[in-house]
Design a protein around this motif. Structure first.
Motif, PDB file in Angstrom:
ATOM      1  N   LYS A  15      68.077  44.458  40.044  1.00 56.96           N
ATOM      2  CA  LYS A  15      68.411  45.834  39.691  1.00 56.96           C
ATOM      3  C   LYS A  15      67.522  46.328  38.541  1.00 56.96           C
ATOM      4  O   LYS A  15      67.299  45.625  37.562  1.00 56.96           O
ATOM      5  CB  LYS A  15      69.889  45.907  39.276  1.00 56.96           C
ATOM      6  CG  LYS A  15      70.385  47.281  38.947  1.00 56.96           C
ATOM      7  CD  LYS A  15      71.858  47.223  38.581  1.00 56.96           C
ATOM      8  CE  LYS A  15      72.351  48.566  38.113  1.00 56.96           C
ATOM      9  NZ  LYS A  15      73.755  48.494  37.680  1.00 56.96           N
ATOM     10  N   ARG A  24      70.007  33.428  51.075  1.00 54.44           N
ATOM     11  CA  ARG A  24      69.006  34.254  50.411  1.00 54.44           C
ATOM     12  C   ARG A  24      67.576  33.774  50.562  1.00 54.44           C
ATOM     13  O   ARG A  24      66.644  34.562  50.526  1.00 54.44           O
ATOM     14  CB  ARG A  24      69.304  34.344  48.912  1.00 54.44           C
ATOM     15  CG  ARG A  24      70.523  35.131  48.600  1.00 54.44           C
ATOM     16  CD  ARG A  24      70.759  35.099  47.099  1.00 54.44           C
ATOM     17  NE  ARG A  24      71.795  36.036  46.741  1.00 54.44           N
ATOM     18  CZ  ARG A  24      71.561  37.207  46.196  1.00 54.44           C
ATOM     19  NH1 ARG A  24      70.350  37.573  45.919  1.00 54.44           N
ATOM     20  NH2 ARG A  24      72.564  38.007  45.907  1.00 54.44           N
ATOM     21  N   HIS A  37      70.204  36.241  38.932  1.00 50.45           N
ATOM     22  CA  HIS A  37      69.180  35.709  39.841  1.00 50.45           C
ATOM     23  C   HIS A  37      68.643  34.378  39.338  1.00 50.45           C
ATOM     24  O   HIS A  37      68.478  33.441  40.123  1.00 50.45           O
ATOM     25  CB  HIS A  37      68.041  36.708  40.021  1.00 50.45           C
ATOM     26  CG  HIS A  37      68.327  37.745  41.042  1.00 50.45           C
ATOM     27  ND1 HIS A  37      69.148  38.830  40.797  1.00 50.45           N
ATOM     28  CD2 HIS A  37      67.931  37.868  42.324  1.00 50.45           C
ATOM     29  CE1 HIS A  37      69.224  39.568  41.876  1.00 50.45           C
ATOM     30  NE2 HIS A  37      68.500  39.009  42.821  1.00 50.45           N
ATOM     31  N   ASP A  84      61.954  42.348  43.588  1.00 47.29           N
ATOM     32  CA  ASP A  84      62.416  43.574  44.261  1.00 47.29           C
ATOM     33  C   ASP A  84      63.926  43.587  44.457  1.00 47.29           C
ATOM     34  O   ASP A  84      64.512  44.646  44.685  1.00 47.29           O
ATOM     35  CB  ASP A  84      61.735  43.729  45.616  1.00 47.29           C
ATOM     36  CG  ASP A  84      60.251  44.060  45.482  1.00 47.29           C
ATOM     37  OD1 ASP A  84      59.825  44.452  44.383  1.00 47.29           O
ATOM     38  OD2 ASP A  84      59.529  43.915  46.479  1.00 47.29           O
ATOM     39  N   ASP A  85      64.566  42.415  44.388  1.00 45.43           N
ATOM     40  CA  ASP A  85      66.012  42.324  44.572  1.00 45.43           C
ATOM     41  C   ASP A  85      66.785  42.544  43.276  1.00 45.43           C
ATOM     42  O   ASP A  85      68.007  42.676  43.294  1.00 45.43           O
ATOM     43  CB  ASP A  85      66.410  40.942  45.115  1.00 45.43           C
ATOM     44  CG  ASP A  85      65.811  40.667  46.489  1.00 45.43           C
ATOM     45  OD1 ASP A  85      65.441  41.636  47.185  1.00 45.43           O
ATOM     46  OD2 ASP A  85      65.724  39.486  46.856  1.00 45.43           O
ATOM     47  N   LYS A 144      61.319  37.496  44.101  1.00 43.85           N
ATOM     48  CA  LYS A 144      62.637  38.124  44.194  1.00 43.85           C
ATOM     49  C   LYS A 144      62.788  39.328  43.268  1.00 43.85           C
ATOM     50  O   LYS A 144      63.868  39.884  43.142  1.00 43.85           O
ATOM     51  CB  LYS A 144      63.739  37.092  43.892  1.00 43.85           C
ATOM     52  CG  LYS A 144      63.746  35.924  44.856  1.00 43.85           C
ATOM     53  CD  LYS A 144      63.962  36.387  46.280  1.00 43.85           C
ATOM     54  CE  LYS A 144      63.912  35.256  47.268  1.00 43.85           C
ATOM     55  NZ  LYS A 144      64.061  35.720  48.649  1.00 43.85           N
TER      56      LYS A 144
END
Length: 118
Positions: A74, A20, A93, A71-72, A69
């Motif tokens: 939900k 990632r 996350h 944008d990753d 992060k």
């Protein structure tokens, strides 16, 4: 971030993070750690260097997750608040990236010690 440090960090990462995290991510973390302000007197009087390291890097990781992060993570709709991060996905996350805290503490120990001693 030089190539040697990049490779050292990449090698130390757990497999889920290797998949990632990007060079840009590691450069962002490197810049944040190297640009830390001096240590507050509270840590020197009440905490240990290990507490300082864990807390400061933990704060940097929290900022990293939200800034780099976000944008990753939900997004869900909530009648009261509108669009917001899904709590479970946000927590997932954070937990994933918190695994890097001891690695960064070890690799950046000399940088952090310099900040601690100023």
């Amino acid at each position: 971030m030089n190539e040697s440090l990049y490779n050292k960090l990449l090698e130390a990462l757990p497999l889920p993070l290797k998949r990632r995290i990007t060079r840009e991510d590691l450069n962002w973390l490197d810049k944040k750690i190297n640009n830390l302000d001096t240590v507050t007197s509270w840590y020197r009087n009440n905490g240990s260097f290990d507490d300082f390291t864990r807390d400061v890097i933990g704060d940097i990781i929290n900022e990293f997750v939200m800034e780099m992060k976000g944008d990753d993570i939900k997004i869900i709709s909530n009648d009261e608040y509108g669009e917001m991060f899904d709590d479970d996905d946000l927590e997932r996350h954070f937990v994933l990236y918190w695994d890097i805290i001891p690695i960064l503490g070890m690799i950046y120990k000399n940088v952090l010690l310099t900040k601690w001693n100023k």
